[in-house]
Design an enzyme around this catalytic site. Structure first.
Site, PDB file in Angstrom:
ATOM      1  N   LEU A   8       0.845  -1.196   0.000  1.00 14.30           N
ATOM      2  CA  LEU A   8       0.000   0.000   0.000  1.00 14.30           C
ATOM      3  C   LEU A   8       0.882   1.248   0.000  1.00 14.30           C
ATOM      4  CD1 LEU A   8      -2.600  -1.094   2.724  1.00 14.30           C
ATOM      5  CD2 LEU A   8      -2.515  -1.677   0.289  1.00 14.30           C
ATOM      6  N   ALA A  10      -0.336   4.475  -1.709  1.00 12.78           N
ATOM      7  CA  ALA A  10      -1.052   5.529  -2.446  1.00 12.78           C
ATOM      8  C   ALA A  10      -1.237   6.798  -1.639  1.00 12.78           C
ATOM      9  CB  ALA A  10      -2.410   5.004  -2.896  1.00 12.78           C
ATOM     10  N   ARG A  15       1.145  13.944   6.951  1.00 19.30           N
ATOM     11  CA  ARG A  15       1.926  14.352   8.124  1.00 19.30           C
ATOM     12  C   ARG A  15       3.411  14.555   7.813  1.00 19.30           C
ATOM     13  NH1 ARG A  15      -0.574   9.448  11.504  1.00 19.30           N
ATOM     14  NH2 ARG A  15      -0.963   8.760   9.376  1.00 19.30           N
ATOM     15  N   GLU A 154      -8.357   1.941  15.775  1.00 22.78           N
ATOM     16  CA  GLU A 154      -7.404   3.005  15.478  1.00 22.78           C
ATOM     17  C   GLU A 154      -7.317   3.966  16.674  1.00 22.78           C
ATOM     18  OE1 GLU A 154      -5.343   3.177  12.751  1.00 22.78           O
ATOM     19  OE2 GLU A 154      -6.184   1.174  12.622  1.00 22.78           O
ATOM     20  N   ASN A 382      39.977  24.909 -19.746  1.00 23.32           N
ATOM     21  CA  ASN A 382      39.327  23.959 -20.666  1.00 23.32           C
ATOM     22  C   ASN A 382      38.146  24.566 -21.422  1.00 23.32           C
ATOM     23  OD1 ASN A 382      37.946  24.208 -18.252  1.00 23.32           O
ATOM     24  ND2 ASN A 382      37.089  22.149 -18.332  1.00 23.32           N
ATOM     25  N   TYR A 383      37.758  25.798 -21.096  1.00 21.09           N
ATOM     26  CA  TYR A 383      36.514  26.355 -21.651  1.00 21.09           C
ATOM     27  C   TYR A 383      36.824  27.666 -22.350  1.00 21.09           C
ATOM     28  CZ  TYR A 383      31.573  27.776 -21.596  1.00 21.09           C
ATOM     29  OH  TYR A 383      30.307  28.146 -21.941  1.00 21.09           O
ATOM     30  N   SER A 401      55.271  26.267 -11.294  1.00 14.42           N
ATOM     31  CA  SER A 401      54.144  26.803 -10.536  1.00 14.42           C
ATOM     32  C   SER A 401      53.388  27.830 -11.368  1.00 14.42           C
ATOM     33  CB  SER A 401      54.659  27.500  -9.269  1.00 14.42           C
ATOM     34  OG  SER A 401      55.275  26.543  -8.454  1.00 14.42           O
TER      35      SER A 401
HETATM   36  C1  UD1 Z   1      -2.051   2.029   9.706  1.00  8.64           C
HETATM   37  C2  UD1 Z   1      -3.092   1.131  10.410  1.00  8.64           C
HETATM   38  C3  UD1 Z   1      -2.754   1.049  11.878  1.00  8.64           C
HETATM   39  C4  UD1 Z   1      -1.353   0.535  12.048  1.00  8.64           C
HETATM   40  C5  UD1 Z   1      -0.335   1.358  11.256  1.00  8.64           C
HETATM   41  C6  UD1 Z   1       1.017   0.659  11.253  1.00  8.64           C
HETATM   42  C7  UD1 Z   1      -5.195   1.329   9.219  1.00  8.64           C
HETATM   43  C8  UD1 Z   1      -6.526   1.966   9.167  1.00  8.64           C
HETATM   44  N1  UD1 Z   1      -4.397   1.677  10.207  1.00  8.64           N
HETATM   45  O1  UD1 Z   1      -2.189   3.337  10.259  1.00  8.64           O
HETATM   46  O2  UD1 Z   1      -3.695   0.170  12.525  1.00  8.64           O
HETATM   47  O3  UD1 Z   1      -1.017   0.509  13.438  1.00  8.64           O
HETATM   48  O4  UD1 Z   1      -0.749   1.495   9.890  1.00  8.64           O
HETATM   49  O5  UD1 Z   1       1.986   1.460  10.636  1.00  8.64           O
HETATM   50  O6  UD1 Z   1      -4.908   0.468   8.395  1.00  8.64           O
HETATM   51  N2  UD1 Z   1      -2.609   3.983   2.028  1.00  8.64           N
HETATM   52  C9  UD1 Z   1      -3.082   3.843   0.740  1.00  8.64           C
HETATM   53  N3  UD1 Z   1      -4.326   4.289   0.443  1.00  8.64           N
HETATM   54  C10 UD1 Z   1      -5.144   4.843   1.377  1.00  8.64           C
HETATM   55  C11 UD1 Z   1      -4.665   4.987   2.694  1.00  8.64           C
HETATM   56  C12 UD1 Z   1      -3.386   4.547   2.989  1.00  8.64           C
HETATM   57  O7  UD1 Z   1      -2.386   3.330  -0.135  1.00  8.64           O
HETATM   58  O8  UD1 Z   1      -6.277   5.192   1.009  1.00  8.64           O
HETATM   59  C13 UD1 Z   1      -1.250   3.504   2.327  1.00  8.64           C
HETATM   60  C14 UD1 Z   1      -0.331   4.637   2.772  1.00  8.64           C
HETATM   61  O9  UD1 Z   1       0.360   5.185   1.646  1.00  8.64           O
HETATM   62  C15 UD1 Z   1       0.635   3.943   3.735  1.00  8.64           C
HETATM   63  C16 UD1 Z   1      -0.203   2.772   4.264  1.00  8.64           C
HETATM   64  O10 UD1 Z   1      -1.307   2.623   3.421  1.00  8.64           O
HETATM   65  O11 UD1 Z   1       1.770   3.432   3.063  1.00  8.64           O
HETATM   66  C17 UD1 Z   1      -0.676   3.033   5.694  1.00  8.64           C
HETATM   67  O12 UD1 Z   1      -1.436   4.233   5.723  1.00  8.64           O
HETATM   68  P1  UD1 Z   1      -1.264   5.307   6.861  1.00  8.64           P
HETATM   69  O13 UD1 Z   1      -2.150   6.436   6.565  1.00  8.64           O
HETATM   70  O14 UD1 Z   1       0.161   5.560   7.116  1.00  8.64           O
HETATM   71  O15 UD1 Z   1      -1.885   4.499   8.085  1.00  8.64           O
HETATM   72  P2  UD1 Z   1      -1.513   4.661   9.622  1.00  8.64           P
HETATM   73  O16 UD1 Z   1      -2.218   5.829  10.172  1.00  8.64           O
HETATM   74  O17 UD1 Z   1      -0.045   4.594   9.788  1.00  8.64           O
HETATM   75 MG    MG Z   2       1.488   4.833   8.527  1.00 11.92          MG
END
Ligand code: UD1
Ligand code: MG
Length: 465
Positions: A8, A10, A15, A154, A382-383, A401
């Protein structure tokens, strides 16, 4: 079991407060996502899909061959992202490994252990968890009285009591694909963020949910902010330095040395404080590097000494000496026993064996033969304002020198130049090239000049006080 992996990646990474997609932020010189994909090294994965969205093209461009992407147009949560990813896996993948692109410290050992545990348990889902002293913004793992996992809450949705839980979801899962798809279809988005959360598939999966508890909380550290990024960098740096020290490299002050992941250093080399080795740099054995060097994409031969220098995309031969205060720019090749000394800049220059450029010089687009000595303060001009030209200097040459060698120009073997010369024409082998005005000596000059000044002052009626 035929395994497909979904990563994942996307999310915008709000933050991080960055224009760069979160998973492309580098750690020890590698984008975060590359560390995550590297953790798959020990397991047989039939196909890997990376879910991309924010900065999709930039992320896709950095992926290795064979890894495909699925675009999640709108970031509706980790559950939605997983569904998008799973849809991109070939039909024959019956088991899905889900990883987050923002957990760069996960190791191949963790993934191999997880896959083995999932396979032997026969569970429909296995979640990696770990126990941390401060659970911060991680999802808390909920268990019933018998210790069976019932779900994840969460941090933002948790009650004060649930926030006290120290076991967290690491964001890494194994699923039976059919059960995952069925459960994803049931997950809603009524939570604090209005998102489809991946861990919410767990309650829909009944009781056959296992956990794989990592005893190293670092391994699952998720990067959400630049503070987390720095924490991961510190951990990776300390691992990389430790690996080098255990392989025979001396690092007297380890926290003052910075390494990229793909760097190699030979035995009995000493890395002193302020050394940064980057981008596949290879350092030989018995070298002394530092203090204060940045060496990137370069090779340094055995026994070389490099001090207070910046070296980029260059080849530094064995037994050579570079610095202090040298800027070795791309395309420099310093052969065995050669020297690039103090306040010397080189670029696209081949410097022969035992040849020396000891002081205050610029050597660019040049060739210097074996055993040649370049005098202090030489410049290869050189230039010409429009194009770059080469300077070719033979073997055993000695330049005086403060010479300017105006390219294109050639100096033959065993030739010399006079100090302060501006060399514009070829110097044949064994010849002396000298190009400066002859010195004149005016005898008794200062006494006569003073007498003249005194006479002028008397005439004007003035006097010196
Ligand atoms: C997530 C978990 C949390 C866990 C933590 C561990 C969820 C809801 N929460 O929280 O329980 O403790 O990871 O690190 O799963 N992403 C997508 N598409 C989206 C949303 C997110 O691709 O729509 C990807 C983000 O780019 C990231 C990953 O999913 O690489 C995790 O998303 P992030 O928003 O970082 O979740 P956390 O708040 O860290
Ligand atoms: Mg995360």
């Amino acid at each position: 079991m035929i395994l497909g992996a979904v990563v994942l990646a996307a999310g915008l990474g709000t933050r991080m407060k960055s224009a760069l997609p979160k998973v492309l932020h580098p750690l020890a010189g590698r984008p975060m996502i590359a560390w995550v994909l590297g953790s798959l090294a020990g397991v047989e994965v039939s196909h890997t899909v990376v879910v991309v969205g924010h900065g999709a093209d930039a992320v896709a461009a950095l992926l290795p061959d064979g890894v495909s992407t699925q675009v999640q147009q709108t970031q509706l949560g980790t559950g939605h992202a997983t569904a998008v990813g799973v849809a991109g896996l070939p039909e024959h993948c019956d088991t899905v490994l889900v990883l987050c692109g923002d957990t760069p410290l996960i190791s191949p050992a963790l993934i191999t252990g997880l896959v083995a545990a999932h396979q032997s348990s026969g569970n429909t889902a296995t979640m990696v968890t770990t126990v941390v002293s401060d659970a911060g913004s991680y999802g808390r793992v909920l268990r019933d009285a018998a210790g069976v996992v019932t779900g994840v809450v969460e941090a933002r949705d948790a009650s004060a009591h649930e926030r006290e839980i120290h076991e967290i979801n690491a964001g890494i899962f194994m699923f039976d694909r059919a059960s995952l798809n069925a459960a994803l279809a049931q997950v809603g988005s009524s939570n604090a963020q209005g998102e489809v959360y991946l861990p919410d598939v767990l309650p829909a999966m009944g009781t056959s949910i296992g956990t794989f508890v990592s005893d190293d909380p670092d391994v699952v550290l998720g990067v959400n902010t630049r503070v987390d990024l720095a924490t991961c960098e510190t951990i990776l740096q300390s691992r990389l330095r430790k690996a080098l020290m255990l392989a025979g490299v001396t690092i007297p002050d380890p926290t003052a040395v910075y390494l990229d992941a793909d760097v190699q250093v030979g035995r009995d080399t000493v890395l002193l404080a302020g050394v940064h080795l980057r981008a596949r740099t290879v350092i030989g054995q018995d070298c002394v590097i530092g203090p204060n060097c940045v060496i990137e994409a370069s090779a340094v031969g055995d026994g070389a000494h490099v001090i207070n220098a910046v070296v980029r995309a260059s080849q530094i031969g064995p037994g050579t000496s570079v610095g202090p205060y040298a800027f070795v720019r791309p395309g420099t090749e310093l052969a065995t026993g050669g020297k690039i000394g103090t306040f010397v800049e080189t670029k696209n220059a081949r410097i022969g064996a035992r040849a020396k450029v000891p002081h205050l010089s610029y050597i660019g687009d040049a060739e210097i033969g074996e055993d040649t000595n370049i005098g202090a303060g030489n410049i290869t001009a050189n230039y010409d304002g429009f194009r770059k030209h080469r300077t070719t200097i033979g073997a055993r040459v000695k330049t005086g020198s403060d010479c300017v060698l105006v390219a294109p120009v050639t100096i033959g073997d065993d030739a010399m130049t006079g100090a302060g010369s501006i060399i514009t024409d070829p110097i044949p082998s064994g010849a002396l090239g000298i190009a400066r005005a002859r010195q004149s000596v005016i005898e008794d000059f200062t006494r006569r000049a003073a007498a003249k000044a005194r006479a002028a002052s008397d005439d004007s009626g003035g006097h010196q006080v």
